[in-house]
Write a protein that holds these residues in place. Structure first.
Motif, PDB file in Angstrom:
ATOM      1  N   VAL A  84      -3.181  -5.627 -10.194  1.00 20.89           N
ATOM      2  CA  VAL A  84      -3.559  -5.772  -8.790  1.00 20.89           C
ATOM      3  C   VAL A  84      -4.347  -7.069  -8.653  1.00 20.89           C
ATOM      4  O   VAL A  84      -5.389  -7.250  -9.286  1.00 20.89           O
ATOM      5  N   TYR A  85      -3.807  -7.980  -7.865  1.00 21.94           N
ATOM      6  CA  TYR A  85      -4.478  -9.254  -7.606  1.00 21.94           C
ATOM      7  C   TYR A  85      -5.399  -9.073  -6.402  1.00 21.94           C
ATOM      8  O   TYR A  85      -4.981  -8.570  -5.364  1.00 21.94           O
ATOM      9  N   LYS A  86      -6.636  -9.486  -6.551  1.00 25.98           N
ATOM     10  CA  LYS A  86      -7.618  -9.317  -5.476  1.00 25.98           C
ATOM     11  C   LYS A  86      -8.225 -10.665  -5.103  1.00 25.98           C
ATOM     12  O   LYS A  86      -9.429 -10.810  -4.974  1.00 25.98           O
ATOM     13  N   GLY A  87      -7.343 -11.660  -4.961  1.00 23.72           N
ATOM     14  CA  GLY A  87      -7.802 -12.980  -4.555  1.00 23.72           C
ATOM     15  C   GLY A  87      -7.994 -13.008  -3.060  1.00 23.72           C
ATOM     16  O   GLY A  87      -8.830 -12.299  -2.498  1.00 23.72           O
ATOM     17  N   ARG A  88      -7.190 -13.809  -2.384  1.00 24.46           N
ATOM     18  CA  ARG A  88      -7.287 -13.852  -0.923  1.00 24.46           C
ATOM     19  C   ARG A  88      -6.759 -12.571  -0.293  1.00 24.46           C
ATOM     20  O   ARG A  88      -7.234 -12.139   0.756  1.00 24.46           O
TER      21      ARG A  88
ATOM     22  N   ARG B 277      -4.906  -8.505  -1.311  1.00 24.34           N
ATOM     23  CA  ARG B 277      -4.712  -7.516  -2.365  1.00 24.34           C
ATOM     24  C   ARG B 277      -3.230  -7.175  -2.483  1.00 24.34           C
ATOM     25  O   ARG B 277      -2.639  -6.600  -1.573  1.00 24.34           O
ATOM     26  N   ILE B 278      -2.613  -7.533  -3.612  1.00 27.67           N
ATOM     27  CA  ILE B 278      -1.206  -7.222  -3.849  1.00 27.67           C
ATOM     28  C   ILE B 278      -1.007  -6.822  -5.308  1.00 27.67           C
ATOM     29  O   ILE B 278      -1.811  -7.167  -6.174  1.00 27.67           O
ATOM     30  N   THR B 279       0.073  -6.102  -5.563  1.00 28.88           N
ATOM     31  CA  THR B 279       0.449  -5.744  -6.928  1.00 28.88           C
ATOM     32  C   THR B 279       1.514  -6.718  -7.409  1.00 28.88           C
ATOM     33  O   THR B 279       2.522  -6.936  -6.731  1.00 28.88           O
ATOM     34  N   GLY B 280       1.284  -7.316  -8.563  1.00 31.57           N
ATOM     35  CA  GLY B 280       2.246  -8.280  -9.098  1.00 31.57           C
ATOM     36  C   GLY B 280       2.380  -8.147 -10.598  1.00 31.57           C
ATOM     37  O   GLY B 280       1.667  -7.372 -11.239  1.00 31.57           O
TER      38      GLY B 280
ATOM     39  N   CYS C 154       0.441 -15.334  -1.160  1.00 30.12           N
ATOM     40  CA  CYS C 154      -0.787 -14.538  -1.230  1.00 30.12           C
ATOM     41  C   CYS C 154      -1.771 -15.079  -2.260  1.00 30.12           C
ATOM     42  O   CYS C 154      -2.985 -14.934  -2.099  1.00 30.12           O
ATOM     43  N   GLU C 155      -1.261 -15.689  -3.320  1.00 31.24           N
ATOM     44  CA  GLU C 155      -2.122 -16.079  -4.433  1.00 31.24           C
ATOM     45  C   GLU C 155      -2.371 -17.580  -4.551  1.00 31.24           C
ATOM     46  O   GLU C 155      -3.478 -18.009  -4.854  1.00 31.24           O
ATOM     47  N   MET C 156      -1.350 -18.406  -4.355  1.00 30.79           N
ATOM     48  CA  MET C 156      -1.434 -19.812  -4.739  1.00 30.79           C
ATOM     49  C   MET C 156      -1.593 -20.786  -3.581  1.00 30.79           C
ATOM     50  O   MET C 156      -2.320 -21.767  -3.696  1.00 30.79           O
TER      51      MET C 156
ATOM     52  N   ASP D  65       0.827  -1.214   0.000  1.00 33.52           N
ATOM     53  CA  ASP D  65       0.000   0.000   0.000  1.00 33.52           C
ATOM     54  C   ASP D  65       0.860   1.262   0.000  1.00 33.52           C
ATOM     55  O   ASP D  65       0.539   2.248  -0.680  1.00 33.52           O
ATOM     56  N   ALA D  66       1.963   1.238   0.759  1.00 36.42           N
ATOM     57  CA  ALA D  66       2.838   2.409   0.837  1.00 36.42           C
ATOM     58  C   ALA D  66       3.495   2.698  -0.511  1.00 36.42           C
ATOM     59  O   ALA D  66       3.600   3.859  -0.933  1.00 36.42           O
TER      60      ALA D  66
END
Length: 347
Positions: free
Chosen positions: A212-216, A218-221, A112-114, A93-94
């Motif tokens: 921006v991945y919004k699965g489990r 929220r992260i930028t990848g 975070c994703e898999m 976020d920062a």
């Protein structure tokens, strides 16, 4: 292939087919060397993958003490990841707020994703950051309590200017940013080159876009195409230079497993033609061929064979597949055993 090795390679996979589940059941019903299985699992950081990858009835076929040990391991890895996750989200976020071009990579992304919590041990948080934004990144992270330190003798002391220069020249990344947490010292590893300094493609990568991945969580990848391309570059680099091979980091099995699970997880989203186009735009066709070829020593999978077929004009000869750059002596040495053989070799 030994049945112990086959069990490990099948158990760690995500999204198993019914056929794969039956194959695992058949192996578990045979006599197995659980000392070898447990040793490989721990040495290659696969304990959590195996525990999470086997269903309840399959776990009952394992020695009870092995199951109990893996349960404790998974519990500890889950606790570690939950604390890391809190920091991943804060950093994510920062950096977004500071308008820094970046992407969460590797273990942090996979977690975070898999993977379910506790599956994978992650010693640090890896980020890809656009080189022009490193100044803004430094300001941002220091405001969050991080300093750059090599943690010499376990002491959290700011790295010298010389140490920072050597790190950038030899490893093409930065001295880690570190911070004290409840679990100990948390490390952020900052990569600013997608590939090497002879293939400066980072502008192209960012033009292809992060997402921006919004699965489990929220992260930028990176998008699935450039993410897989990065994994190929990273694997190739560690497999072909003595800086990494001398410590057997090239044949730590979890890296192959992560790439295999990534491909299986995103298989429906990855188009062959687009994947080839991305590899060509980034000038990493040979590195991708090398990586997919090594993966076939461990797994038979339609995606791998199709990619190798489409990359056939870029295939490496036997000597190229075995070549390792000896950084210290500035020469080339050659492997005398396959990746598979070295991975499962004792000692």
């Amino acid at each position: 292939m030994k049945k112990e090795h086959s069990l490990i390679l099948k158990a760690v996979l995500q999204n198993k087919s019914e056929k794969e589940i039956r194959e695992i059941d058949k192996i578990l019903d045979s006599n197995l060397d659980w000392i070898e299985i447990a040793g490989i699992a721990l040495n290659h950081r696969l304990g959590g993958y195996i525990y999470k990858g086997l269903n309840t009835s399959q776990q009952k076929k394992m020695p009870k003490e092995v199951v109990k040990a893996l349960e404790l391991l998974v519990r500890a890895q889950k606790e570690q990841f939950e604390e890391n996750l809190e920091e991943i989200c804060k950093v994510n976020d920062a950096l977004e707020e500071a308008k820094i071009k970046f992407a969460v990579l590797k273990g942090a992304f996979f977690g975070c994703e898999m993977y379910e919590k506790g599956t994978r041990r992650s010693n640090d948080i890896d980020l890809l950051v656009y080189e022009d934004d490193l100044g803004k990144l430094d300001t941002c992270l220091r405001a969050m309590g991080y300093i750059q330190s090599n943690m010499s003798n376990g002491e959290m002391v700011e790295a010298t200017k010389k140490e920072k220069i050597i790190q950038r020249m030899n490893y093409h990344d930065l001295v880690p940013y570190v911070k004290k947490t409840k679990m100990g010292i948390l490390e952020l590893d900052i990569n600013f080159l997608f590939d090497g300094n002879k293939n400066l493609i980072d502008k192209n990568v960012y033009e292809m876009g992060t997402m921006v991945y919004k699965g489990r969580y929220r992260i930028t990848g990176l998008n699935p195409y450039t993410n897989l391309a990065f994994l190929c570059c990273h694997f190739y680099r560690e497999a072909t230079d003595t800086i990494w091979t001398e410590g057997k980091r090239d044949v730590t099995l979890y890296k192959i497993v992560d790439m295999m699970n990534f491909i299986r997880f995103y298989r429906e989203q990855i188009n062959y033609d687009i994947m080839i186009e991305v590899l060509k735009k980034l000038n990493i066709e040979k590195k991708a061929y090398f990586t997919f070829k090594i993966m076939t020593e461990f797994y038979e999978y339609e995606f791998l064979s199709e990619m190798l077929s489409r990359l056939d004009e870029y295939k490496s000869g036997d000597d190229e597949m075995k070549a390792i750059h000896d950084t210290k002596n500035k020469t080339t040495i050659y492997r005398d055993e396959t990746f598979f053989e070295k991975t499962f070799a004792r000692g």
